[in-house]
Design a protein around this motif. Structure first.
Motif, mmCIF file in Angstrom:
data_model
loop_
_atom_site.group_PDB
_atom_site.id
_atom_site.type_symbol
_atom_site.label_atom_id
_atom_site.label_comp_id
_atom_site.label_asym_id
_atom_site.label_seq_id
_atom_site.Cartn_x
_atom_site.Cartn_y
_atom_site.Cartn_z
ATOM 1 N N ALA A 72 1.041 -1.346 0.061
ATOM 2 C CA ALA A 72 0.526 -0.523 -0.218
ATOM 3 C C ALA A 72 0.833 1.242 -0.059
ATOM 4 C CB ALA A 72 -0.839 -0.205 1.430
ATOM 5 N N THR A 73 1.687 1.303 0.583
ATOM 6 C CA THR A 73 2.757 2.686 1.191
ATOM 7 C C THR A 73 3.329 2.631 -0.662
ATOM 8 O OG1 THR A 73 3.185 2.052 3.063
ATOM 9 C CG2 THR A 73 4.929 3.668 2.102
ATOM 10 N N THR A 74 3.468 1.651 -1.737
ATOM 11 C CA THR A 74 4.461 1.241 -2.921
ATOM 12 C C THR A 74 3.241 2.357 -2.889
ATOM 13 O OG1 THR A 74 5.816 -0.435 -2.297
ATOM 14 C CG2 THR A 74 5.580 0.736 -4.417
ATOM 15 N N SER A 75 1.991 1.829 -3.562
ATOM 16 C CA SER A 75 1.399 1.873 -4.452
ATOM 17 C C SER A 75 0.881 3.515 -4.283
ATOM 18 C CB SER A 75 0.078 1.469 -4.194
ATOM 19 O OG SER A 75 0.569 0.219 -4.161
ATOM 20 N N TYR A 76 0.715 3.661 -3.006
ATOM 21 C CA TYR A 76 0.498 5.116 -2.821
ATOM 22 C C TYR A 76 2.104 6.662 -3.319
ATOM 23 C CZ TYR A 76 -4.154 4.931 -0.056
ATOM 24 O OH TYR A 76 -5.132 5.060 0.201
ATOM 25 N N THR A 77 2.625 6.259 -1.895
ATOM 26 C CA THR A 77 4.092 6.666 -3.343
ATOM 27 C C THR A 77 4.496 7.120 -4.905
ATOM 28 O OG1 THR A 77 6.033 5.376 -1.196
ATOM 29 C CG2 THR A 77 6.979 6.491 -3.171
ATOM 30 N N VAL A 78 3.888 5.692 -5.740
ATOM 31 C CA VAL A 78 4.278 5.729 -7.032
ATOM 32 C C VAL A 78 3.051 6.507 -7.748
ATOM 33 C CG1 VAL A 78 3.731 4.413 -9.162
ATOM 34 C CG2 VAL A 78 5.075 3.758 -7.097
ATOM 35 N N CYS A 79 2.187 6.852 -6.850
ATOM 36 C CA CYS A 79 0.766 7.616 -7.515
ATOM 37 C C CYS A 79 1.230 9.022 -7.045
ATOM 38 C CB CYS A 79 -0.495 7.530 -6.339
ATOM 39 S SG CYS A 79 -1.552 5.120 -6.688
ATOM 40 N N ILE A 80 2.123 9.031 -5.434
ATOM 41 C CA ILE A 80 1.903 10.737 -5.757
ATOM 42 C C ILE A 80 3.084 11.426 -6.589
ATOM 43 C CG2 ILE A 80 2.985 12.161 -4.310
ATOM 44 C CD1 ILE A 80 -0.017 11.361 -3.088
ATOM 45 N N VAL A 81 4.277 10.649 -7.021
ATOM 46 C CA VAL A 81 4.929 10.361 -7.627
ATOM 47 C C VAL A 81 4.394 10.627 -9.110
ATOM 48 C CG1 VAL A 81 7.477 10.247 -8.927
ATOM 49 C CG2 VAL A 81 6.951 9.600 -6.817
ATOM 50 N N MET A 109 -6.596 1.239 -6.447
ATOM 51 C CA MET A 109 -7.519 1.710 -7.312
ATOM 52 C C MET A 109 -6.743 2.850 -8.022
ATOM 53 S SD MET A 109 -9.374 0.160 -8.644
ATOM 54 C CE MET A 109 -10.581 1.888 -9.186
ATOM 55 N N GLY A 110 -5.477 3.373 -6.897
ATOM 56 C CA GLY A 110 -5.508 5.028 -7.195
ATOM 57 C C GLY A 110 -4.429 4.368 -8.380
ATOM 58 N N LEU A 111 -2.945 3.815 -8.266
ATOM 59 C CA LEU A 111 -2.885 3.364 -8.998
ATOM 60 C C LEU A 111 -3.002 3.053 -10.614
ATOM 61 C CD1 LEU A 111 -0.186 0.485 -8.328
ATOM 62 C CD2 LEU A 111 0.700 2.954 -8.124
#
Length: 411
Positions: free
Chosen positions: A195-204, A255-257
């Motif tokens: 989850a943390t990796t996914s959110y990080t990729v989304c923000i980047v 889903m953010g990704l």
């Protein structure tokens, strides 16, 4: 009489054993045994890929076949069978093939039936039927082809909706697996890391889109697309963490990704020459990177169609139960996937690849080695992104209601 019955049962048992051997065997073993549903899905996927390549060739390199297509009386010197109309004619032939297969395999539930053998075998007949149905649209007048082009907009939308539900169902299933009682404690660290990796990729990803596609304040539309995607990411997280839903961080992160990727594809689809789309301007000339991007996009579409087609279980909203309310287990002779649904997805996929190759606009000329470019393509992607969030929110709410009902029944 008893001897006949026992012979029939032993024959059925041996066929089931051979099917299990094929199913659990190697990839090569599935191909070596010509009449089985596991090999058949790859064969249909290859036919779909060839149809995609034919449509692309008709659009980009149709002039080289001009002397051949002029033999068809409805081509008017070749102009009505090349370019956009060429794509639509190839797409219509592909659609007809898979739609015939859909009608002839719909409702197949058991292996070893006549419809199962038709789906998994009879390849000599299909190798005649498929080219024949591909040629027939080249004999039709342009009015019918243009009508098909309008209908294909709707069919492509149906395909996107099916693909959307399939993706969300997979994300929900993955989250349920991680939250199951036997795996919850063991997978807690893995869930948080994913989850943390996914959110990080989304923000980047959102930051990079601001840099690449919104270089100054005049790019209001791109700023709106990116900012609204950020808001949708926050909205999905809030819904998932609501006490009545309690879906955790994993599903909104994944889903953010998905929605960030759709937003990126939408902005990438903006026409070349827009001042806010620097990346498109840089790729204005045809080079190896453009060609590789086109090939990857084409293969991704075929793989997405294939994976969605074999995922018919995500549309089984009501599971089969017995009189005690217990879920009925699958029998040995049940088909491994829904044949009718599989062919229906490919039929709508034929309409979808036509829309991508013509930019969702029957009057829009496309540059060579491009796919899904134009303002219509951009807005289709944006609407698809918003629809994805709506479907996900409703499925999350429905999942929470189902969980509460289950707890009530248990008590």
């Amino acid at each position: 009489m008893e001897t006949g019955t026992s012979t029939s049962n032993s024959g059925s048992s041996s066929r089931n054993d051979s099917y299990e051997a094929i199913k659990n065997g190697s990839w090569f073993n599935q191909f070596r045994n010509g009449c089985n549903p596991w090999m058949a899905r790859y064969a249909y996927g290859m036919i779909f890929l060839i149809a995609n390549l034919l449509a692309w060739a008709a659009r980009d390199y149709g002039q080289r076949a001009l002397t051949e297509v002029t033999k068809f009386k409805n081509c008017k010197g070749g102009e009505n069978c090349l370019g956009t109309e060429g794509v639509l004619r190839v797409s219509l032939g592909c659609f007809l093939f898979y739609f015939v297969m859909f009608l002839s395999t719909l409702g197949t539930s058991k292996t070893h039936s006549s419809r199962d053998r038709w789906h998994s075998g009879w390849w000599s007949a299909k190798l005649i039927m498929w080219p024949s149905l591909t040629i027939i649209p080249f004999l039709l007048p342009s009015t019918i082809i243009r009508l098909y082009g309008e209908i294909a907009h709707f069919g492509a939308g149906v395909f996107l909706l099916i693909q959307l539900i399939s993706v969300i169902s997979f994300i929900t299933w993955l989250n349920e697996c991680y939250q199951s009682k036997k795996d919850a404690e063991r997978c807690h660290v893995h869930v948080m890391l994913l989850a943390t990796t996914s959110y990080t990729v989304c923000i980047v990803g959102l930051i990079l889109m601001y840099i690449w596609y919104a270089p100054d304040s005049s790019c209001l539309l791109n700023i709106f697309f990116i900012t609204w995607t950020l808001f949708l990411l926050q909205l999905m997280t809030s819904i998932a963490l609501h006490p009545k839903v309690n879906a955790g961080y994993l599903t909104p992160a994944l889903m953010g990704l998905y929605v960030v990727f759709i937003c990126w594809c939408a902005i990438r689809s903006e026409p070349v020459g827009e001042s806010c789309n620097r990346k498109a301007a840089e790729s204005n000339r045809t080079d190896w990177l453009t060609i590789i991007s086109f090939v990857v996009a084409l293969l991704a579409m075929v793989i997405a169609t294939f994976s969605t087609g074999i995922d018919s279980q995500c549309f089984q909203f009501k599971k089969d139960t017995n009189n005690q309310g217990e879920e009925v287990e699958e029998e040995e002779d049940d088909v491994p996937y829904g044949y009718g649904f599989f062919h229906f997805v490919f039929a709508t996929g034929a309409m979808y690849f036509a829309m991508l190759l013509i930019g969702w606009n029957t009057h829009h000329p496309m540059k060579k080695w491009t796919i899904d470019v134009g303002w219509t393509s951009t807005w289709v992607r944006i609407v698809n992104e918003w629809l994805a969030v709506c479907v996900y929110s409703n499925m999350d709410a429905g999942g929470s209601n189902h969980t509460e009902e289950q707890k009530t029944n248990d008590n």
